[in-house]
Design a protein around this motif. Structure first.
Motif, PDB file in Angstrom:
ATOM      1  N   ASP A  60      22.803 -24.984   7.879  1.00 27.64           N
ATOM      2  CA  ASP A  60      23.163 -26.370   8.197  1.00 27.64           C
ATOM      3  C   ASP A  60      22.962 -26.679   9.671  1.00 27.64           C
ATOM      4  OD1 ASP A  60      25.281 -24.685   8.822  1.00 27.64           O
ATOM      5  OD2 ASP A  60      26.750 -26.314   8.680  1.00 27.64           O
ATOM      6  N   GLU A  61      22.663 -25.642  10.473  1.00 26.95           N
ATOM      7  CA  GLU A  61      22.344 -25.909  11.877  1.00 26.95           C
ATOM      8  C   GLU A  61      20.827 -25.952  12.009  1.00 26.95           C
ATOM      9  OE1 GLU A  61      24.354 -22.832  14.146  1.00 26.95           O
ATOM     10  OE2 GLU A  61      25.988 -23.056  12.717  1.00 26.95           O
ATOM     11  N   PRO A  62      20.263 -27.127  12.266  1.00 29.73           N
ATOM     12  CA  PRO A  62      18.806 -27.278  12.233  1.00 29.73           C
ATOM     13  C   PRO A  62      18.073 -26.341  13.200  1.00 29.73           C
ATOM     14  CG  PRO A  62      19.896 -29.369  12.784  1.00 29.73           C
ATOM     15  CD  PRO A  62      20.968 -28.385  12.545  1.00 29.73           C
ATOM     16  N   VAL A  87      18.945 -23.387  14.212  1.00 32.06           N
ATOM     17  CA  VAL A  87      18.965 -21.996  13.725  1.00 32.06           C
ATOM     18  C   VAL A  87      17.935 -21.813  12.621  1.00 32.06           C
ATOM     19  CG1 VAL A  87      20.343 -20.206  12.633  1.00 32.06           C
ATOM     20  CG2 VAL A  87      21.403 -21.709  14.325  1.00 32.06           C
ATOM     21  N   GLU A 144      28.533 -20.040   6.248  1.00 35.49           N
ATOM     22  CA  GLU A 144      29.362 -21.247   6.229  1.00 35.49           C
ATOM     23  C   GLU A 144      28.518 -22.511   6.224  1.00 35.49           C
ATOM     24  OE1 GLU A 144      31.641 -19.617   9.106  1.00 35.49           O
ATOM     25  OE2 GLU A 144      33.057 -18.979   7.583  1.00 35.49           O
ATOM     26  N   VAL A 158      28.073 -15.541  11.599  1.00 33.20           N
ATOM     27  CA  VAL A 158      28.767 -15.137  12.818  1.00 33.20           C
ATOM     28  C   VAL A 158      29.962 -14.255  12.462  1.00 33.20           C
ATOM     29  CG1 VAL A 158      28.176 -16.993  14.381  1.00 33.20           C
ATOM     30  CG2 VAL A 158      29.975 -17.342  12.714  1.00 33.20           C
ATOM     31  N   ARG A 159      30.271 -14.216  11.158  1.00 32.45           N
ATOM     32  CA  ARG A 159      31.385 -13.363  10.747  1.00 32.45           C
ATOM     33  C   ARG A 159      31.017 -11.906  10.934  1.00 32.45           C
ATOM     34  NH1 ARG A 159      34.937 -15.694   6.168  1.00 32.45           N
ATOM     35  NH2 ARG A 159      34.489 -17.910   6.302  1.00 32.45           N
ATOM     36  N   PRO A 177      24.605 -14.440  16.784  1.00 32.44           N
ATOM     37  CA  PRO A 177      23.356 -15.196  16.870  1.00 32.44           C
ATOM     38  C   PRO A 177      22.164 -14.413  16.327  1.00 32.44           C
ATOM     39  CG  PRO A 177      24.463 -15.046  19.019  1.00 32.44           C
ATOM     40  CD  PRO A 177      25.196 -14.177  18.084  1.00 32.44           C
TER      41      PRO A 177
END
Lengths: 118, 343
Positions: free
Chosen positions: B30-32, B34, B75, B104-105, B126
């Protein structure tokens, strides 16, 4: 430009300046919406939404090398998840300040990159 | 000289090309920025990659298009990475979908949750390009193995089907064999009973086959059986069945035939055989071959206490009568009169 870990950014961009600028733009475009979510969540003292919004910013910031922004968002996520206390406006203020620095840093970085390659 | 040069230059790249696989990948984040970084890295290594920003979209695409590899964030709003993994494993996709979860978990508990949901691998954010590059080696190896396995499986299944078919056909007469009869008769009988349809059983045996073999050799005997089967096959309708029941014995199942109809059909076949030439290869000679037939039918000769086995026995007894009466003829079984018996 301490707000941005340029080495990280160059690495994920695979040393491709054009791609680096694309990534920075994607990040800059995405951030306002995420910060809005965070502001609202903190305002409403909603710990769960705060944790989620902070988590989201942590990931995006970490990806482009905004290490400090990523870190303080991570801290806010942790404390909100633990529900020790209602999300503190002070933590949000710290994030706002860092975000302003990151945005500025991104601008400088873009200028340098385009003038350097042009 | 030029040959050596080209050899030295080309060899390593040829080998690495033969090894390299082009993976069709789906990046879900959902993070473009990434998603874009992962896509770019995959493309740089020669793979194809699409990006979607949530689990629902990913699932829709996965059901439409085949992906070898899915790199997904944990997530996400809506269907998250864990859910996506579970759904990918639930729906039976053709071929294997290798899933790498990015998160990130950290920590063992999260790793175990991801793997239990069906992820093949787990990578911390990351995003680290080098780490993905190395982990892709494992992915490629497993994808390659999976595709080899399913290929081998398909081949085996095909071979198996072929063998199953082959093992039920008599190679000499090219009709069903005894095993096929044992497997099919009870079902055939039940269908006829259920549909209230008559059927005839004809037991057909070559007359003096042993004498034929002794006089002209087994090769000619085989040729006679082959020719006989051809005559019989050409006389049957598509709903009838022929089985090699014994050495020179053929059993026919004639669908929708009462005793008189089955008797007429058997006699037609008998006449056809008696008038067919059975030439001896390489000579001008041709033996005169005849058959004897015994006929029984459902329901005329049917006794529910002995079932279809009793019918086969009755046809066999009728055949015995035909042999005793001088061969080259058709005889029918005694009518079974249940009213008389129960009285």
């Amino acid at each position: 430009m301490g707000s941005i870990n340029v080495e990280r950014l160059r690495d994920v961009s695979m040393e491709d300046n054009e791609f680096m600028i694309e990534l920075v733009d994607l990040f800059l475009d995405d951030m306002p919406e995420q910060l809005d979510r965070l502001r609202k969540a903190v305002e409403q003292a909603d710990t769960d939404s705060t944790a989620k919004a902070a988590h989201r910013i942590k990931g995006a910031a970490g990806n482009v090398g905004a290490d400090r922004l990523s870190q303080i968002c991570g801290e806010l996520e942790q404390s909100s998840r633990a529900a020790e206390a209602a999300p503190s406006p002070a933590a949000l203020a710290e994030i706002e300040v860092e975000w302003a620095r990151v945005r500025e840093g991104c601008g400088v970085l873009k200028d340098e990159t385009t003038s350097g390659s042009g | 000289m030029s040959l050596l040069e080209s050899h030295g230059e080309n060899r390593p790249t040829l080998e690495s090309k033969a090894d390299a696989q082009v993976l069709n990948a789906l990046v879900v984040d959902d993070e473009p920025s990434v998603g874009r970084v992962v896509q770019r890295a995959l493309e740089a290594w020669g793979h194809t990659a699409k990006i979607v920003t949530d689990g629902r979209e990913a699932l829709q695409l996965i059901l439409k298009e085949r992906f070898d590899l899915v790199v997904t964030d944990w997530e996400m709003p809506g269907i998250d990475g864990l859910d996506l993994c579970r759904r990918i494993r639930e729906v039976r996709l053709p071929g294997y979908t290798y899933v790498i979860m990015l998160s990130v978990r950290r920590g063992k508990t999260n790793l175990m949750r991801g793997l239990s949901a069906g992820a093949d691998d787990f990578m911390a954010k990351p995003f680290d390009r080098e780490e993905l590059r190395v982990r892709l080696h494992t992915a490629e190896r497993i994808i390659r193995l999976e595709s080899k396995l399913s290929q081998a499986n398909d081949e085996l299944r095909g071979l198996n089907e072929g063998l199953l078919k082959k093992s039920r056909i008599d190679p000499l007469m090219e009709i069903n064999n005894r095993l096929a009869f044992e497997e099919q008769i009870s079902q055939f009988h039940e269908i006829c009973v259920e549909r209230e349809v008559a059927y005839g059983i004809v037991m057909c045996d070559v007359d003096h086959f042993k004498r034929l073999n002794d006089r002209f050799g087994h090769q000619y005997g085989d040729e006679v059986l082959r020719q006989l089967a051809r005559v019989i096959r050409s006389s049957l309708r598509s709903e009838d069945l022929a089985f090699r029941y014994g050495g020179e014995e053929i059993l026919l199942l004639l669908y929708r035939q009462h005793l008189d109809g089955a008797e007429r059909a058997a006699d037609r076949i008998r006449q056809k055989i008696a008038s067919s030439p059975f030439p001896m290869p390489g000579t001008e000679m041709s033996a005169h071959v005849t058959v004897s037939c015994g006929v029984a039918s459902y329901p005329e000769n049917f006794d529910s206490t002995t079932g279809w086995m009793g019918l086969v026995g009755s046809a066999d007894q009728a055949l015995y009568k035909a042999k005793n009466a001088g061969r080259n003829r058709v005889m029918t079984a005694e009518l079974y009169e249940s009213a008389a018996k129960t009285a």
